[in-house]
Enzyme design. Structure first.
Site, PDB file in Angstrom:
ATOM      1  N   GLY A  15      21.325  64.046 -26.491  1.00 21.99           N
ATOM      2  CA  GLY A  15      20.662  64.731 -27.607  1.00 21.99           C
ATOM      3  C   GLY A  15      21.622  64.917 -28.758  1.00 21.99           C
ATOM      4  O   GLY A  15      21.508  65.847 -29.564  1.00 21.99           O
ATOM      5  N   GLY A  17      22.141  63.281 -31.423  1.00 30.46           N
ATOM      6  CA  GLY A  17      21.788  62.848 -32.772  1.00 30.46           C
ATOM      7  C   GLY A  17      21.329  63.981 -33.667  1.00 30.46           C
ATOM      8  O   GLY A  17      21.023  63.756 -34.841  1.00 30.46           O
ATOM      9  N   SER A  18      21.295  65.191 -33.147  1.00 35.69           N
ATOM     10  CA  SER A  18      20.732  66.289 -33.938  1.00 35.69           C
ATOM     11  C   SER A  18      21.187  67.638 -33.379  1.00 35.69           C
ATOM     12  O   SER A  18      21.699  67.718 -32.261  1.00 35.69           O
ATOM     13  CB  SER A  18      19.200  66.190 -33.875  1.00 35.69           C
ATOM     14  OG  SER A  18      18.587  67.227 -34.603  1.00 35.69           O
ATOM     15  N   ILE A  20      22.003  71.018 -31.761  1.00 35.57           N
ATOM     16  CA  ILE A  20      23.045  71.575 -30.887  1.00 35.57           C
ATOM     17  C   ILE A  20      23.923  70.459 -30.322  1.00 35.57           C
ATOM     18  O   ILE A  20      25.148  70.606 -30.239  1.00 35.57           O
ATOM     19  CB  ILE A  20      22.386  72.403 -29.755  1.00 35.57           C
ATOM     20  CG1 ILE A  20      21.712  73.652 -30.352  1.00 35.57           C
ATOM     21  CG2 ILE A  20      23.406  72.800 -28.683  1.00 35.57           C
ATOM     22  CD1 ILE A  20      20.799  74.413 -29.394  1.00 35.57           C
ATOM     23  N   VAL A  72      16.895  59.767 -21.704  1.00 34.67           N
ATOM     24  CA  VAL A  72      17.316  60.471 -20.484  1.00 34.67           C
ATOM     25  C   VAL A  72      16.196  60.584 -19.457  1.00 34.67           C
ATOM     26  O   VAL A  72      16.455  60.802 -18.274  1.00 34.67           O
ATOM     27  CB  VAL A  72      17.890  61.884 -20.787  1.00 34.67           C
ATOM     28  CG1 VAL A  72      19.142  61.810 -21.635  1.00 34.67           C
ATOM     29  CG2 VAL A  72      16.840  62.782 -21.438  1.00 34.67           C
ATOM     30  N   SER A 152      16.991  77.492 -22.131  1.00 35.60           N
ATOM     31  CA  SER A 152      16.474  78.278 -23.261  1.00 35.60           C
ATOM     32  C   SER A 152      16.175  79.679 -22.743  1.00 35.60           C
ATOM     33  O   SER A 152      15.833  79.863 -21.565  1.00 35.60           O
ATOM     34  CB  SER A 152      15.182  77.654 -23.788  1.00 35.60           C
ATOM     35  OG  SER A 152      14.522  78.585 -24.640  1.00 35.60           O
ATOM     36  N   TYR A 165       7.287  73.832 -21.710  1.00 39.61           N
ATOM     37  CA  TYR A 165       8.701  73.979 -22.101  1.00 39.61           C
ATOM     38  C   TYR A 165       9.392  75.066 -21.259  1.00 39.61           C
ATOM     39  O   TYR A 165      10.498  74.865 -20.738  1.00 39.61           O
ATOM     40  CB  TYR A 165       8.755  74.325 -23.587  1.00 39.61           C
ATOM     41  CG  TYR A 165      10.141  74.420 -24.180  1.00 39.61           C
ATOM     42  CD1 TYR A 165      10.872  73.269 -24.477  1.00 39.61           C
ATOM     43  CD2 TYR A 165      10.722  75.655 -24.462  1.00 39.61           C
ATOM     44  CE1 TYR A 165      12.143  73.355 -25.038  1.00 39.61           C
ATOM     45  CE2 TYR A 165      11.988  75.750 -25.025  1.00 39.61           C
ATOM     46  CZ  TYR A 165      12.687  74.597 -25.315  1.00 39.61           C
ATOM     47  OH  TYR A 165      13.948  74.682 -25.867  1.00 39.61           O
ATOM     48  N   LYS A 169      12.556  74.678 -18.649  1.00 38.22           N
ATOM     49  CA  LYS A 169      13.827  75.384 -18.871  1.00 38.22           C
ATOM     50  C   LYS A 169      14.150  76.341 -17.711  1.00 38.22           C
ATOM     51  O   LYS A 169      15.315  76.548 -17.385  1.00 38.22           O
ATOM     52  CB  LYS A 169      13.787  76.128 -20.215  1.00 38.22           C
ATOM     53  CG  LYS A 169      13.690  75.184 -21.427  1.00 38.22           C
ATOM     54  CD  LYS A 169      14.864  74.218 -21.491  1.00 38.22           C
ATOM     55  CE  LYS A 169      14.919  73.410 -22.760  1.00 38.22           C
ATOM     56  NZ  LYS A 169      16.047  72.465 -22.795  1.00 38.22           N
TER      57      LYS A 169
HETATM   58  P1  NAP Z   1      16.990  68.798 -31.841  1.00 38.32           P
HETATM   59  O1  NAP Z   1      17.698  69.072 -33.110  1.00 38.32           O
HETATM   60  O2  NAP Z   1      15.587  68.324 -31.890  1.00 38.32           O
HETATM   61  O3  NAP Z   1      17.890  67.798 -30.947  1.00 38.32           O
HETATM   62  C1  NAP Z   1      17.441  67.254 -29.754  1.00 38.32           C
HETATM   63  C2  NAP Z   1      17.884  65.798 -29.700  1.00 38.32           C
HETATM   64  O4  NAP Z   1      17.503  65.253 -28.416  1.00 38.32           O
HETATM   65  C3  NAP Z   1      17.185  64.947 -30.763  1.00 38.32           C
HETATM   66  O5  NAP Z   1      18.100  64.071 -31.372  1.00 38.32           O
HETATM   67  C4  NAP Z   1      16.158  64.198 -29.930  1.00 38.32           C
HETATM   68  O6  NAP Z   1      15.727  62.972 -30.490  1.00 38.32           O
HETATM   69  C5  NAP Z   1      16.942  63.973 -28.651  1.00 38.32           C
HETATM   70  N1  NAP Z   1      16.069  63.553 -27.571  1.00 38.32           N
HETATM   71  C6  NAP Z   1      14.792  63.902 -27.342  1.00 38.32           C
HETATM   72  N2  NAP Z   1      14.303  63.263 -26.274  1.00 38.32           N
HETATM   73  C7  NAP Z   1      15.299  62.482 -25.798  1.00 38.32           C
HETATM   74  C8  NAP Z   1      15.406  61.584 -24.711  1.00 38.32           C
HETATM   75  N3  NAP Z   1      14.351  61.335 -23.907  1.00 38.32           N
HETATM   76  N4  NAP Z   1      16.578  60.951 -24.486  1.00 38.32           N
HETATM   77  C9  NAP Z   1      17.628  61.178 -25.310  1.00 38.32           C
HETATM   78  N5  NAP Z   1      17.590  61.996 -26.368  1.00 38.32           N
HETATM   79  C10 NAP Z   1      16.432  62.657 -26.614  1.00 38.32           C
HETATM   80  O7  NAP Z   1      16.939  70.140 -30.968  1.00 38.32           O
HETATM   81  P2  NAP Z   1      18.096  71.194 -30.612  1.00 38.32           P
HETATM   82  O8  NAP Z   1      17.665  72.503 -31.115  1.00 38.32           O
HETATM   83  O9  NAP Z   1      19.436  70.672 -30.961  1.00 38.32           O
HETATM   84  O10 NAP Z   1      17.912  71.220 -29.035  1.00 38.32           O
HETATM   85  C11 NAP Z   1      18.958  70.894 -28.133  1.00 38.32           C
HETATM   86  C12 NAP Z   1      18.651  71.556 -26.803  1.00 38.32           C
HETATM   87  O11 NAP Z   1      18.660  72.973 -26.991  1.00 38.32           O
HETATM   88  C13 NAP Z   1      17.263  71.217 -26.276  1.00 38.32           C
HETATM   89  O12 NAP Z   1      17.325  71.035 -24.881  1.00 38.32           O
HETATM   90  C14 NAP Z   1      16.443  72.436 -26.615  1.00 38.32           C
HETATM   91  O13 NAP Z   1      15.355  72.601 -25.739  1.00 38.32           O
HETATM   92  C15 NAP Z   1      17.491  73.519 -26.460  1.00 38.32           C
HETATM   93  N6  NAP Z   1      17.174  74.761 -27.173  1.00 38.32           N
HETATM   94  C16 NAP Z   1      17.050  74.784 -28.510  1.00 38.32           C
HETATM   95  C17 NAP Z   1      16.740  75.988 -29.140  1.00 38.32           C
HETATM   96  C18 NAP Z   1      16.569  76.102 -30.616  1.00 38.32           C
HETATM   97  O14 NAP Z   1      16.069  77.152 -31.073  1.00 38.32           O
HETATM   98  N7  NAP Z   1      16.957  75.129 -31.418  1.00 38.32           N
HETATM   99  C19 NAP Z   1      16.577  77.152 -28.373  1.00 38.32           C
HETATM  100  C20 NAP Z   1      16.732  77.073 -27.010  1.00 38.32           C
HETATM  101  C21 NAP Z   1      17.034  75.887 -26.411  1.00 38.32           C
HETATM  102  P3  NAP Z   1      14.373  63.015 -31.375  1.00 38.32           P
HETATM  103  O15 NAP Z   1      14.736  63.722 -32.628  1.00 38.32           O
HETATM  104  O16 NAP Z   1      14.070  61.570 -31.543  1.00 38.32           O
HETATM  105  O17 NAP Z   1      13.344  63.753 -30.567  1.00 38.32           O
END
Ligand code: NAP
Length: 255
Positions: A15, A17-18, A20, A72, A152, A165, A169
């Site tokens: 993950g 590319g974006s 966290i 993944v 989460s 979701y 988690k």
């Molecule tokens: P994000 O900015 O959307 O980053 C997630 C990255 O994972 C994106 O680049 C996404 O690609 C990639 N991804 C999705 N499906 C995938 C797959 N099958 N194989 C490989 N890569 C994949 O979100 P984030 O906020 O950084 O989230 C990171 C983690 O933190 C996640 O597990 C999320 O559930 C958790 N989290 C986030 C928050 C929050 O508030 N931000 C809170 C609690 C937990 P695409 O853009 O193409 O989908």
């Protein structure tokens, strides 16, 4: 010579590319790790390496850091990643961060089977596939390691509109604790972070009204920044947390 809390270590971040995952690459590189930024979106992972990781290492060059494409949720894709990396690096990663994740929100009564499956497949099965493959490599190489899963706070308390979701988690918390029990004897630590609401693209779909009400429930009164989660990932990856395993750590601004 490279210095820092994880100097000389190889780190795989999914993950990457974006959000966290990208911030984790930046902080791990800053602390001396060689970073593999893996994402289903290769260009985004490459952007992480080019624009963030190389600079964080204090250099404008990409160096040994690399980007990789992986889905993944697909065991073949994960095995391909293992093969590609084993050709590229002499040792397997000793730091693995499972940050790939998606949401497909809907009221439980309206949630489609497809949206249920896709979220479970990425968030829970995806973390399992990565942990299984890379823990095997660490064991084969007799390498002490640290695996950091990103769950989460919703996995602990639930959240309206997120039956799929929150289940994924919660499952990840249980799986982390089990993995820590099985892998401790190999000196592999496994921990899980429970972020609250963090300013990344994944929360773009949350309506402003909902965001405002969530902010009222947060003692710090603001969203987290991805770097604030990445610093905890860094702590769990490094030897600063050498006696921490099976832990779940809330990083929520008090939510
Ligand atoms: P994000 O900015 O959307 O980053 C997630 C990255 O994972 C994106 O680049 C996404 O690609 C990639 N991804 C999705 N499906 C995938 C797959 N099958 N194989 C490989 N890569 C994949 O979100 P984030 O906020 O950084 O989230 C990171 C983690 O933190 C996640 O597990 C999320 O559930 C958790 N989290 C986030 C928050 C929050 O508030 N931000 C809170 C609690 C937990 P695409 O853009 O193409 O989908």
């Amino acid at each position: 010579m490279v210095s820092g809390l994880v100097a000389g270590r190889l780190a795989l971040v999914t993950g990457a590319g974006s959000g966290i995952g990208r911030a984790a690459c930046q902080v791990l590189a800053r602390e001396g790790a060689t970073v593999i930024a893996a994402d289903r979106n290769y260009d985004a992972a490459l952007e992480t390496i080019k624009a963030h990781t190389a600079l964080a290492s204090g250099s404008s060059a990409i160096g040994d850091h690399c980007a990789a494409e992986v889905d993944v949720s697909d065991s073949k894709s994960v095995k391909n990643l293992v093969q590609t990396l084993s050709k590229q690096f002499k040792v397997p990663p000793s730091i693995v961060v499972n940050s790939a994740g998606i949401t497909r929100d809907n009221w439980m009564l309206k949630l489609s089977e497809e949206d249920y499956d896709s979220v479970l497949n990425v968030n829970l099965k995806g973390s399992f596939l990565i942990m299984q493959e890379f823990a095997k490599l660490m064991i084969d190489a007799s390498l002490p390691g640290s695996i950091v899963n990103i769950s989460s706070i919703v996995g602990k308390y639930g959240n309206m509109g997120q039956a799929n979701y929150s289940a994924s988690k919660s499952g990840l918390i249980g799986m982390t604790k089990t993995a820590s029990k099985e892998l401790g004897k190999f000196n592999i630590r496994v921990n899980v972070i429970l972020p609250g609401f963090v300013n990344t693209p994944i929360i773009d779909s949350v309506p402003d009204k909902v965001k405002e009400s969530l902010l009222k429930m947060m003692p710090l009164g603001r969203l987290g920044q991805p770097e604030e989660i990445a610093e905890v990932i860094m702590f769990l990856s490094s030897d600063k947390s050498s006696f921490v395993t099976g832990a779940s750590i809330d990083v929520t601004g008090g939510y």
